[in-house]
Write a protein that holds these residues in place. Structure first.
Motif: not given
Length: 260
Positions: A221-232
């Protein structure tokens, strides 16, 4: 009916792409492509998968990575990745590697290998690292002082560029201007790629995500990726196929596009 293994190379690649992404039209220049393997947390958030012995393994993820490399004029990596992965090679090594080499030449019109450009602010590059001695033509992109220190030390086949402030945006502009790069594939960690999504206009035209939908091992488990809201918000177009069951668990393969 012929299995995918017995199809002509271009057809085999197109069929594999269709199964994974629900789309097979990848012949046109793609701009800036970010490729990443992530895991989905129970709350739906995405985290980067660390590369270690605990990382969930996927043959389809390896194909997706090779596909991104086969599409590229320039592949971008970082000195941090080379230090973390001393055996990393920028080759095509999936079970469809031969077909992808043929597809790159025949369908994309790219008979020569891509460049692999190492973005770094340091001069302590391992000159024997496999990245500098593989299929992709290597370059070092760094600051002026580090370039001066490296000048004359690098193998003759390794290119060197020194700029006042080396960052991902500057590297992209340099690759487009100097090499007329029309597809630039980024393989870099979250510290390098996070500004692509959070600071100013999004520089990424396409995001290729391999999403592990199973339970993520703690060590992977690494660092958070961009949120789904940001990606959408950033990528209104989405292509994906059915969930693929592998020995490591379920995977989903997604292409997110800004335009077109």
């Amino acid at each position: 009916m012929a299995t995918i293994e017995h199809l002509p190379p271009a057809v085999a690649v197109a069929e594999r792409v269709r199964r994974l992404y629900g789309d097979e039209s990848l012949s046109d220049p793609a701009g800036v492509v970010h490729v990443a393997a992530v895991g989905r947390e129970p709350d739906g958030g995405l985290v980067v998968l660390k590369i270690n012995q605990s990382t969930p393994h996927s043959l389809h993820d390896r194909f997706a990575l090779d596909l991104a490399r086969a599409r590229a004029d320039v592949i971008v990596t970082t000195g941090a990745i080379l230090r973390a992965e001393p055996g990393l090679r920028y080759e095509l090594a999936s079970d469809r590697a031969d077909a992808l080499h043929t597809w790159r030449m025949d369908q994309l019109g790219r008979p020569t290998p891509p460049l692999v450009v190492v973005l770094t602010g340091r001069e302590d590059i391992d000159l024997d690292h496999p990245t500098l001695h593989g299929w992709a033509q290597p370059w070092i992109f760094t600051n002026v002082d580090a370039a001066k220190a490296l000048h004359g030390r690098l193998p003759q086949h390794v290119g060197l560029a020194g700029v006042p402030s080396p960052d991902l945006e500057t590297l992209i502009e340099w690759a487009q201007r100097r090499f007329d790069a029309r597809t630039i594939t980024i393989e870099a960690g979250p510290a390098t790629t996070r500004p692509l999504y959070e600071e100013g206009p999004c520089l990424v035209d396409e995001l290729m995500l391999s999403v592990f939908e199973g339970t993520i091992p703690t060590d992977a488990r690494g660092d958070p990726f961009a949120s789904e809201r940001t990606l959408e918000r950033l990528f209104p177009r989405r292509h994906e196929g059915e969930v693929v069951e592998e020995n490591s668990g379920p995977w989903r393969f997604v292409r997110l596009l800004r335009t077109g």
